[in-house]
Design an enzyme around this catalytic site. Structure first.
Site, PDB file in Angstrom:
ATOM      1  CG  HIS A 137      -1.371   1.389   1.626  1.00  0.00           C
ATOM      2  ND1 HIS A 137      -0.755   2.162   2.597  1.00  0.00           N
ATOM      3  CD2 HIS A 137      -2.391   2.135   1.147  1.00  0.00           C
ATOM      4  CE1 HIS A 137      -1.386   3.313   2.708  1.00  0.00           C
ATOM      5  NE2 HIS A 137      -2.376   3.333   1.839  1.00  0.00           N
ATOM      6  CE1 TYR A 140       5.011   8.881   0.556  1.00  0.00           C
ATOM      7  CE2 TYR A 140       4.462   7.311  -1.176  1.00  0.00           C
ATOM      8  CZ  TYR A 140       5.169   7.644  -0.031  1.00  0.00           C
ATOM      9  OH  TYR A 140       6.028   6.737   0.546  1.00  0.00           O
ATOM     10  NE  ARG A 141      -2.858  11.954   3.696  1.00  0.00           N
ATOM     11  CZ  ARG A 141      -2.175  10.910   4.152  1.00  0.00           C
ATOM     12  NH1 ARG A 141      -1.719  10.002   3.314  1.00  0.00           N
ATOM     13  NH2 ARG A 141      -1.954  10.773   5.447  1.00  0.00           N
ATOM     14  NE  ARG A 292     -15.775   7.463  -9.834  1.00  0.00           N
ATOM     15  CZ  ARG A 292     -15.302   6.249 -10.126  1.00  0.00           C
ATOM     16  NH1 ARG A 292     -14.458   5.662  -9.311  1.00  0.00           N
ATOM     17  NH2 ARG A 292     -15.684   5.634 -11.229  1.00  0.00           N
ATOM     18  CE1 TYR A 293     -19.339   7.710   0.168  1.00  0.00           C
ATOM     19  CE2 TYR A 293     -21.097   7.596  -1.465  1.00  0.00           C
ATOM     20  CZ  TYR A 293     -20.553   8.164  -0.321  1.00  0.00           C
ATOM     21  OH  TYR A 293     -21.207   9.191   0.313  1.00  0.00           O
TER      22      TYR A 293
END
Length: 309
Positions: A137, A140-141, A292-293
């Protein structure tokens, strides 16, 4: 493809969310720099996995009426990868009360909302078919939030972690060594600090279990300055493919039996539990209007079990 004076938009998995003219004309804006980075990382990872699998990702570009959108890339039912998702989102609008409260709980000094915000990030979970190959996993944000008094805040977050089903110590060493090298380019204290943060964060409290062998994790990073944190995040994101693909190549053809497969499915169940109960990114996504699930829950594996049967 590395960043240069003229961006090759054809390399990306889909048309960027932001108009390409704006992307070319505003390359010094951190919002633009982050969008170009996550577009490239998404393509780098997808194309690396496609070369191993011999199968292409399905690509879905979507937009939200509140502002922005994303690109969802899914590869499913492959011989090597049972399910792999590599998503990006570039969204803006008004930060809802629930998300503000969540950020305040982490120490953010945010005023009463809703507040204007911008968020861009890349998120991926890769679930292999063979239990000898680990799940990986990474996320990065970048966030910007404007208070209603004219002040603003920005920060980066993210990390990379790995969950083996059959532990290979050499693979674990390779994975951590690659991440440490990426961290050490910027600050010799980063790896130790962010490794511990990862170990603490990816702990399933109600099971009293670690989710995997960890990696690195950080959030709310805004020091020493915006450009140097961005360069650090770039190095970490660029380390994903070299940290993981050699492990895939080494283990993808190893044999396994029914017991190993059932153990893999059980550990995947734990993976799901963590993401639905504790994961910050999942909570933020669910709090955001126009969510947006399908993309938020991309991390769910194709098959999993929650208890031994």
């Amino acid at each position: 493809m590395k960043e240069n004076s003229h961006t090759n938009f054809n390399y990306f998995m889909a048309v960027p969310i932001t108009d390409t003219k704006k992307l070319e004309q505003n390359k010094d804006d951190m919002k633009i720099k982050m969008e170009l980075l996550i577009l490239r990382i998404q393509s780098d990872v997808c194309k690396a996995l496609e070369r191993v699998e011999g199968k292409e990702f399905k690509v879905d570009r979507w937009e939200r009426s509140e502002g922005g959108g994303g690109i969802t890339c899914i590869l499913q039912d492959g011989e090597i990868f049972e399910k792999a998702g590599v998503n990006i989102s570039v969204v803006h609008g008004l930060l809802p009360i629930g998300a503000i409260q969540q950020m305040r709980a982490r120490g953010k000094n945010l005023k009463e909302g809703p507040l204007p915000f911008f968020a861009a990030g890349v998120s991926s979970v890769i679930h292999p078919r063979n239990p000898n190959v680990p799940t990986i996993h990474f996320n990065y944000r970048y966030f910007e939030v404007e208070n209603n008094d004219g002040t603003s805040q920005w920060w980066f977050g993210g990390g990379t972690d790995m969950t083996p089903y059959i532990l290979d110590e050499d693979d674990a060493k390779h994975f951590h060594k690659t991440l440490k090298s990426a961290c050490d380019k910027h600050n010799s204290s980063y790896y130790g600090k962010f490794k511990k943060w990862c170990d603490d964060y990816f702990f399933i409290k109600h099971r009293n279990e670690c989710r995997g062998i960890g990696g690195i994790f950080f959030d709310d990073l805004n020091d020493p300055d915006k450009e140097r944190v961005f360069q650090f995040v770039t190095s970490c994101a660029d380390a994903v493919v070299p940290s993981y693909l050699p492990i895939v190549e080494k283990n993808k053809n190893k044999g396994y039996g029914y017991a190993e497969r059932q153990w893999q499915l059980l550990r995947r169940g734990r993976y799901v539990e963590f993401n639905l109960i504790y994961d910050r990114g999942t909570k933020f996504g669910l709090f955001t209007p126009g969510a947006r699930y399908e993309s938020i829950l991309m991390s769910l594996p194709l098959l999993a079990v929650s208890m031994e049967i």
